[in-house]
Design an enzyme around this catalytic site. Sequence first.
Site, PDB file in Angstrom:
ATOM      1  N   ASP A  90       5.698   8.638   4.004  1.00 16.58           N
ATOM      2  CA  ASP A  90       6.702   8.129   4.927  1.00 16.58           C
ATOM      3  C   ASP A  90       7.583   9.323   5.281  1.00 16.58           C
ATOM      4  O   ASP A  90       7.792  10.224   4.471  1.00 16.58           O
ATOM      5  CB  ASP A  90       7.513   7.015   4.263  1.00 16.58           C
ATOM      6  N   ASP A 144      10.175   8.075  12.584  1.00 16.23           N
ATOM      7  CA  ASP A 144      10.563   6.967  13.457  1.00 16.23           C
ATOM      8  C   ASP A 144      12.015   6.573  13.227  1.00 16.23           C
ATOM      9  O   ASP A 144      12.681   7.081  12.324  1.00 16.23           O
ATOM     10  CB  ASP A 144       9.645   5.769  13.217  1.00 16.23           C
ATOM     11  N   CYS A 191      -0.329 -14.505 -17.901  1.00 13.27           N
ATOM     12  CA  CYS A 191      -1.028 -13.321 -17.389  1.00 13.27           C
ATOM     13  C   CYS A 191      -1.876 -12.734 -18.504  1.00 13.27           C
ATOM     14  O   CYS A 191      -1.511 -12.821 -19.675  1.00 13.27           O
ATOM     15  CB  CYS A 191       0.009 -12.298 -16.922  1.00 13.27           C
ATOM     16  N   CYS A 226      -2.971  -9.383 -18.465  1.00 18.83           N
ATOM     17  CA  CYS A 226      -3.040  -7.920 -18.295  1.00 18.83           C
ATOM     18  C   CYS A 226      -2.773  -7.204 -19.614  1.00 18.83           C
ATOM     19  O   CYS A 226      -2.395  -7.810 -20.611  1.00 18.83           O
ATOM     20  CB  CYS A 226      -2.080  -7.454 -17.213  1.00 18.83           C
ATOM     21  N   CYS A 242       0.708  -7.884 -21.079  1.00 24.29           N
ATOM     22  CA  CYS A 242       0.906  -9.258 -21.550  1.00 24.29           C
ATOM     23  C   CYS A 242      -0.001  -9.601 -22.719  1.00 24.29           C
ATOM     24  O   CYS A 242       0.255 -10.566 -23.441  1.00 24.29           O
ATOM     25  CB  CYS A 242       0.714 -10.225 -20.387  1.00 24.29           C
TER      26      CYS A 242
END
Lengths: 502, 502
Positions: free
Chosen positions: A85, A120, A272, A274, A277
Amino acid sequence: MFEITKSDLAGRTGVLHTNHGSVQTPAYVPVIHPARQTIPSERIRKMGFEMVITNAYITRKRFGDEATRRGIHEIINFNGAVMTDSGGYQVLEYGDVEVLPPEMAAFERGIMTDFGIPLDKPTGFGMPKKTAAQYVRHTLEVSRQTLQAAEDNGQIWIGPIQGGEHFDLVSKSAKGLVDAGFTMMALGSPVEFMESYEYGLLARMIITAKRQIPHSIPLHLFGAGHPLTIPLAVALGCDTFDSASYILYAKNQRYMTGDGTRYLKDISVFPCGCEVCSRYTPAELRQLAETERTDELAVHNLHAIKLEVDMTRQAIHEGRLWEYVMKKSRAHPRLYEIIRIMTGNGDFLAEGTPRFKDRAAFLYDRADQFRPEVQRYHEMVRRFKSKKKTLVIMPETDSRPGYLSGRYAHLAKKFGDSAQICQYSPHLGLVPIEISDIYPAAHHETARNRFEPAEFVEFGTTWKKFFENNSFEEMYYDKKDRFLEYFAKGTRDIKKKNLNKK
Amino acid sequence: MFEITKSDLAGRTGVLHTNHGSVQTPAYVPVIHPARQTIPSERIRKMGFEMVITNAYITRKRFGDEATRRGIHEIINFNGAVMTDSGGYQVLEYGDVEVLPPEMAAFERGIMTDFGIPLDKPTGFGMPKKTAAQYVRHTLEVSRQTLQAAEDNGQIWIGPIQGGEHFDLVSKSAKGLVDAGFTMMALGSPVEFMESYEYGLLARMIITAKRQIPHSIPLHLFGAGHPLTIPLAVALGCDTFDSASYILYAKNQRYMTGDGTRYLKDISVFPCGCEVCSRYTPAELRQLAETERTDELAVHNLHAIKLEVDMTRQAIHEGRLWEYVMKKSRAHPRLYEIIRIMTGNGDFLAEGTPRFKDRAAFLYDRADQFRPEVQRYHEMVRRFKSKKKTLVIMPETDSRPGYLSGRYAHLAKKFGDSAQICQYSPHLGLVPIEISDIYPAAHHETARNRFEPAEFVEFGTTWKKFFENNSFEEMYYDKKDRFLEYFAKGTRDIKKKNLNKK
């Protein structure tokens, strides 16, 4: 550069080819801080993220020429695709930045970014229309110049679409960038849309932009990285999306789930599987020192986002993205409001939806009469011509296509060649037996609920067209069938006979 | 022995205390084969499963007295709670087994099982009612004798409820076992219900049994271990459930997900973050040798089931089990049919639903007028008395409770003490301002959709009662509000004035 492998609704799975490897899409693009990144980018790479985004403006300020010498991949230590960015967000936050667009473009080129973004001027949210129009014009001008000055070195320049809640500006901005020759686009999603749960506005903004962008051009969505928005954004045609949410939420002790965000303190059992977890119970994680706890939460959040992307990708692969988005919309009443937008943009969603699918379409409620496959069937029946004078209507049978059913065989024998036989389904409308083998007539599952005929306006339209296009003199149907009777009672100039009485 | 920590609908989280440790419920109970187990039971323990079930009949046949000497925990190498099925399924499959109920009970006692099941005669599905009635009588008799002969040694005997699709027998069976003194029960779920996706029948069978069982008694559901059925079974009051599905599905190369089961060949990206799915891509898993692939798939399936249980537990913890089950029901049209059963059994679901919740109730569509919290509010308003002669009705405001809103302050000033002011919501009905701070009137989120008044029958009933119970002479409301106008037009003998005109 962008290869589409499968599509459903306006969503698609695909591959982005870059100077630093390929990226499977849809893809979440984690934000990496060029200097103060706490979760190591190698770890993020190992979790399966093939692309990250970092800030060229901060990189330039912090590393200057060193960044050009070493390249952005070495600076942030990421072995994969990098998007940069350009500082547009800093323009929005702090007013003008002390660098000119051509300098920034040269810097991004110099650090060998894979995806560069011109400097931008984001419009954000709540900007007066006149100012927003100036910003859009400025951004378009800068983008054109950046693209013209670009070298043909495999770097991909992204056209930044602006306009915020001024949808006509969004449309103009998108069209201008397409005309300027950008092969990838990015859409600014005002953080205010997300913070106030205005998913409906977000959806309408994406559709507005997408309607100006050819199917073959990939679209990035800025600042969207929550499991709640991902299926929606993908279904509407966003291919990649970035955010720093994984770490920002973690810093606030917030734990992401597919059903929304929770404070760590409110979790009794991790919903979860993962690595984080599986390693800790909620009580154990709460007891970690703050830095470690934040990092672990951030890693979980990355897993939760990735899981959502993977579930959405698999839904596209299976051709059930409509069903997935509809189900998902029940995570929050504001998200549920997008159903109106889904049902009201059938033409837009139809473009990427395959005509035939291996998998049965699952039909639940009134919204499903508007899904693209069902709409297509209605359109076909609305053009159907029959020379017969007698019409026989029966409910759809469990054996499909309908012409294989015993019930059809019985009626065909009874009426011979003189009758046009149709089955019907509340969602699909009338199903002429001759085309009962066309998807999804032959391949769908409908809940055996009592459907309210008044809710099935598409059925009504097809019914009306069917009688207008043909010259039936008599129709046979079960007069005790209250769904059919609702439509039949409005149909005049035709003899109505009870099917069960014959 | 069973401690309930939290409840929502008829579901609850709790702890089962056994001779071999405690078990957090709801819990999935993996089936372990006493001799031919391929996934080591220690691995299953490590994944977080605190209880398994194995077959006492097969154990007896294979190990005989050795089993009694070593104990079942050593035989199957499981450091946690063990439930033993007694061979009832073998009775169903192969006719009578060559062991008498008292012998089997003695064997189960001898091997130190934590949960024993008397040698029942399962009724399965499709059995003539007369035979099923005999089976139920036989099972009840055997169960009574087993319980009477039981020692007070910490072992828990489970009363097996039979009856299949004959719901009056299910009811009789459950009541008989409660009367016999069982402190835990188990319900046979005919495999045919699952195989033909008859979730509605399953739900009605569970409710029938539960209506006979005191709240304090835990209920096990036999043969139910699919992510699709778990939230439903838990919401209806099942605390534990077993099945061998994880391995049976794996043997057929079937991969479980929260949205249903897929063949491994049809998966492009694993929609899961478990250890197996993090280690392999679908293509890599497909290339493993058959035994290894089956084992890995079985481990994934165990993770998928555990994840579903954990998500359901967390939903109870958060008080949003209704929302979770409703969302989940969109995984398959047959599952969606259970909404009728949820909305039709409000009294049953209300018992365990807390009166006040920390979390806002999320209201989506017509079904939500029937959720217990909303029903309770309607009941309260149906008993509401006002002495006022003037009624003022306004839509609900964003600031809640309604009496804190500017709009209310404005109307209160305008009408003074002479008027009864009410807000309204399609789901909640009329909300008298005095009780606008009671849950969920003060704490809900509703989708800003256009609601069809004809769908909101509870609103209509409350409206009617409200006017019957009170003696309003005039009412003020916005006559352009088509939702209100629908109900107001049926209300006579009262002067109707336009609120916006005053």
